[in-house]
Design an enzyme around this catalytic site. Structure first.
Site, PDB file in Angstrom:
ATOM      1  N   GLU A 126       0.957  -1.128  -0.335  1.00 12.12           N
ATOM      2  CA  GLU A 126       0.282  -0.131   0.430  1.00 12.12           C
ATOM      3  C   GLU A 126       0.930   0.758  -0.307  1.00 12.12           C
ATOM      4  O   GLU A 126       0.498   2.600   0.270  1.00 12.12           O
ATOM      5  CB  GLU A 126      -0.991   0.154   1.362  1.00 12.12           C
ATOM      6  CG  GLU A 126      -1.873  -1.270   2.186  1.00 12.12           C
ATOM      7  CD  GLU A 126      -2.477  -1.678   0.364  1.00 12.12           C
ATOM      8  OE1 GLU A 126      -2.631  -0.614  -0.961  1.00 12.12           O
ATOM      9  OE2 GLU A 126      -3.552  -2.414   0.702  1.00 12.12           O
ATOM     10  N   ASP A 134      -1.604  -0.496  -9.169  1.00  7.34           N
ATOM     11  CA  ASP A 134      -1.502  -2.014  -9.785  1.00  7.34           C
ATOM     12  C   ASP A 134      -1.791  -2.845 -10.707  1.00  7.34           C
ATOM     13  O   ASP A 134      -2.587  -2.427 -11.780  1.00  7.34           O
ATOM     14  CB  ASP A 134      -3.333  -2.043  -9.360  1.00  7.34           C
ATOM     15  CG  ASP A 134      -3.449  -2.145  -7.833  1.00  7.34           C
ATOM     16  OD1 ASP A 134      -2.101  -2.088  -7.140  1.00  7.34           O
ATOM     17  OD2 ASP A 134      -4.159  -1.492  -6.976  1.00  7.34           O
TER      18      ASP A 134
END
Lengths: 523, 388
Positions: free
Chosen positions: A187, A348
């Protein structure tokens, strides 16, 4: 040539493997990612190499993902998954025979899935080997991530943080044949001091979100357009806002173009029940199959048929637009900097292909245009940039993440905050066990290693993330509780000297990640 | 990433709500561990021991850790391509390969709620908000009861958070503290500290009517992250205004440094957020800071004011102080009790943010072996006012 671009793709899925069940919904995340994202990306890379296009891309392959990609059970199940889809597309070709508006799309699915299956088999069902090949060709820099995507700033226990890094580096080396130069912190979550732990394990760079650099001390001279060195000497690269927004943003971003494929209209929900039944959930619940025939169209429920050729043309346009904007950005920056500016564009990986169906085509055009059509920007990997500019400003980045609002709120809010009491306690107990057991017997050693696995699996930030976002919450709660329960039972049995071999075998069979783990990593 | 992950894991129509579906077909093929051998044998109607023996022969040591070792055998027998060929024409494949069903544990009833200890942990959610969770066991309550005797029952549970920036905390020397009355049964709390770049410690304890606070236990120390561009500049890497304009993203110009849209000054409203409805504190008493005993700080407004929405035209001012000196290179130097690092030639220097108020800075040097001590104090006062 005036500056550089680094495209960074973070490839990650939580460790989901349920050998104890024949059919398990969440395992599909892996199969979808394999056939919709990883293979399409690999095919792009392979063809670029074949065509002599010079390109660079950086990818993090997380330890859970590496473990799943190389797991024989999941490989076989992935093959089963794609075979089923091929079977469905064969029927779909027939069904759409007299529907020209859908026929082309049905045919596309059929040949794409067959191609993907053949590719999968050509690497012995192990995609790690395919990624490794691109790495060894010098085009792909593969970096690691925290062992189970653990959220480091909320972990507190220093030994637990160290274990997340050490186990990651070991797993990376085992699968990819070399130690990672860089890491994608789960993250993008950084806190000051963690860079020393990275340094201990030979890691030379990591990434932070924009404000991680911008709020660094002292004020960073080049902003996010050059790395800084943390006080430990490890380099931090900052995410570029502008290029991120063009791809990420659901509204302004490319993936929202009305000609692109709509994600939600799926034959799993649309087609007649008896026809589609064999391809949805085994319990008969309708679910996504991956076959979708409509384009985004606009903000209307009346979706129009998808045209693969129109969508492909659109990706070429978007790639051109992206490149044009980066060129402008680089020119503007370069005129005021005494070194070549670097734009870091992280995403991502699963965004490409799975969510933005045309994403791999977009990258394909982008890389080719970059190679043939201009010479303002060149692609580069972080390692190469550091080799060109070994002297950088020393600046302590700011604690941050790339989640909503930029700090820890996504992973620490009323829906998921209860997990930390247990994660912290289990981490402390694991350290206590590692200290207590210096020379355990064979059974005890297995129990200790398994306890380490259970702790690591419980620490995946994915569970807190899912609890926050509100889909599949039960599964995330279940996984957290199961791993804590298993850990606690092992802890109690080790303390009382009564390890139950049957129970241990059962959970070794279920939670088989990191077979070589050594519990002394917590010592 | 919210953008991509959400759809990838979402299944509309509540299909995924159950999370786990029990398998419809419990196909049992080639288990990998002794336990599973038993399960398999039971289902297949064989004697457990026989099954166990065959398995153990194949995989003598920690069989389950290795991923399904029996698979290798199968793979070597056939090429993957062959297997695929065999499967595809046969139409629908009704079952996934290689699974052994074992019953799930009852994780809900086995899951521990608490650990029977007395502990508090403090975490920073962002630059402005803290989160604390705690547990107080019976022994701690009993000893508190005997210590406070009569006044115990009149006491209320209090979460006290100290600002311990630049101090080595001894329980009394916090710069200031913040109190939250805890509703009965709560074991965690969010509170608005409102101040980035500060260090914090929490205590959970009992406040008795005469105002005395007795803690059960004290937390770890944490620091709230920065939420704006640093004022500290680097002489060697000095940044020109022009370059700053070029290399800092546009958004940062629009809102002014420190007003980045995504970080927002979410805490500005001052409302408390609780883990559950029961933990909310409608009085909002947590915003009331009390001056600490040291008098280190007397004003909580940010230097130069204003944290709310970015005004059209803005100005923020602040001041920093640099303290420096030199002594014997092997001496130990402290500044208000906090150790200061010496350079190899015995010089030292530190700089920090100067908030409004009066303060005394004590610099003390102790020779190696503590034979000699020398100390100086520096009095500083700073007040920021809007000029007319």
């Amino acid at each position: 040539m005036k500056g550089y671009l680094s495209v960074v793709l973070h490839a990650h899925l939580p460790y989901v493997r349920h050998p104890e069940h024949a059919d398990f919904l969440e395992e599909d995340w892996l199969y979808e990612a394999i056939f919709e994202t990883y293979i399409p990306l690999l095919l792009v890379y392979e063809r670029l190499i074949k065509d002599g296009v010079d390109f660079r891309v950086t990818m993090s392959l997380t330890p859970p993902l590496l473990s799943m990609l190389s797991d024989p059970l999941l490989q076989d199940r992935a093959l089963h998954y794609i075979e089923k889809l091929i079977d469905l597309t064969a029927k779909e070709k027939k069904r759409t025979e007299y529907q020209p508006e859908f026929r082309k799309t049905a045919e596309m699915y059929n040949w794409k899935f067959v191609e993907a299956r053949d590719y999968f088999l050509s690497y012995g069902k192990n995609l790690v080997n395919a990624f490794r090949k691109i790495q060894d060709a010098g085009k792909l820099e593969i970096i690691t991530c925290c062992a189970t995507h653990g959220y480091l700033p909320l972990m507190i226990n220093q030994k637990a943080i160290n274990a997340q890094i050490k186990v990651a580096v070991d797993t990376h080396e085992k699968h990819l044949g070399r130690k990672p130069n860089g890491i994608w912190l789960a993250e993008c979550a950084y806190f000051p001091g963690v860079d020393y732990t990275l340094k201990d394990h030979g890691i030379k760079f990591f990434f932070v979100d924009t404000h991680g650099i911008m709020y660094g001390v002292p004020r960073p001279k080049y902003g996010i357009f050059a790395p800084v060195f943390c006080p430990s000497g490890v380099a931090a690269f900052g995410r570029d806002v502008e290029s991120s927004k063009q791809v990420w943003s659901a509204k302004e971003g490319y993936p929202g173009d009305t000609d692109y494929r709509d994600f939600y209209r799926d034959v799993g929900f649309d087609l007649e029940y008896e026809y589609i039944k064999p391809y949805i959930n085994s319990d008969g619940t309708r679910t996504f199959t991956g076959l979708k025939y409509y384009k985004i169209t606009g903000e209307t429920p009346q979706k129009e048929p998808y045209d693969p050729q129109v969508a492909l043309d659109r990706t070429a346009e978007h790639a051109g637009n992206f490149l044009f904007n980066r060129g402008k950005q680089i020119e503007w920056l370069a005129s005021g900097m005494d070194r070549k500016p670097l734009i870091i564009s992280p995403y991502d990986a699963e965004l490409y292909g799975h969510w933005w169906y045309e994403g791999p085509d977009f990258l394909n055009f982008l890389f080719r245009k970059m190679h043939y059509d201009q010479d303002t920007i060149k692609m580069i990997t972080p390692s190469e940039y550091l080799a060109e500019y070994p002297v950088n400003q020393v600046c302590a980045p700011c604690e941050s993440s790339w989640g909503y609002k930029g700090y820890h709120e996504v992973w620490l809010e009323c829906g998921n905050d209860w997990v930390y009491r247990h994660l912290h306690k289990a981490a402390d107990r694991m350290c206590e066990l590692a200290e207590k057991f210096n020379s355990p017997g064979n059974l005890e050693k297995r129990a200790l290693n398994q306890a380490a696995r259970e702790l690591l699996l419980a620490q995946s930030s994915d569970w807190a993330f899912i609890m926050k976002t509100g889909t599949n919450v039960n599964y995330a709660v279940r996984r957290t509780k199961e791993h804590i329960v298993r850990f606690t039972r092992l802890y109690d049995s080790l303390k009382s000297g009564r390890v139950d071999p049957e129970y241990l075998s059962g959970i070794e069979y279920r939670d088989n990640i990191f077979p070589e783990i050594d519990y002394r990593v917590y010592g | 990433m919210d953008f991509v992950r959400k759809p990838s894991k979402a299944v509309p129509g509540g299909a995924a709500e159950g999370g786990l579906k029990l398998p419809s077909g419990k196909k049992i093929i080639k288990p990998a561990a002794a336990l599973l051998a038993k399960a398999r044998a039971k289902l297949a109607g064989k004697a457990p021991e026989a099954a166990e023996r065959t398995i153990l022969k194949k995989t003598p040591e920690t069989p389950a850790v290795k991923t399904a070792p029996v698979l290798e055998e199968e793979q070597s027998a056939e090429t993957p391509e062959k297997k695929a060929e065999q499967r595809i024409p046969s139409g629908i494949l009704s079952e996934k390969p290689f699974s052994v069903f074992i019953p799930d544990e009852d994780y809900n009833s086995l899951f521990p709620s608490f650990y029977g200890e007395t502990r508090i942990v403090l975490m920073a959610r962002d630059s402005h908000w803290l989160f604390a969770y705690w547990e107080v066991n019976r022994d701690a309550v009993a000893s508190m009861r005997s210590r406070l005797s009569g006044s115990f029952d009149a006491g209320v549970t209090l979460l006290r958070v100290y600002d311990v920036t630049n101090v080595i905390f001894d329980g009394r020397n916090g710069n200031r503290h913040l109190d939250v009355r805890i509703s009965e049964g709560a074991s965690s709390w969010y509170l608005h500290a409102g101040d980035p770049n500060r260090r914090w410690v929490a205590e959970i304890g009992l406040l008795i009517p005469d105002g005395k606070f007795t803690p059960y236990t004290r937390s770890n120390t944490i620091k709230t992250p920065a939420d704006s561009v640093a004022s500290v500049l680097d002489e060697e890497w000095n940044i020109s205004a022009e370059l700053m304009k070029r290399s800092y993203p546009k958004e940062w110009h629009q809102t002014g440094f420190g007003g980045k849209a995504v970080t927002g000054n979410t805490g500005a409203a001052g409302a408390l957020e609780g883990s559950t409805a029961g933990k909310r504190n409608p009085q909002g008493s947590s915003d009331a800071f009390h001056a600490g005993s040291s008098g280190w700080l007397s004003s909580w407004s940010s230097p130069g004011g204003g944290q709310g929405n970015a005004p059209l035209f803005w100005l923020r001012v602040g001041a920093e102080i640099i303290i420096y000196g030199a002594t014997e290179s092997d001496a130990a130097v402290t500044m208000n009790g906090k150790p200061v690092k010496l350079a190899s030639d015995g010089t030292f220097g530190t700089r920090f943010n100067l908030n409004d108020g009066e303060r005394t800075i004590t610099i003390e040097a102790r020779s190696a072996g503590s034979r000699f001590t020398r100390a100086y104090t520096i009095d500083v006062s700073k007040y920021t006012k809007e000029a007319k």
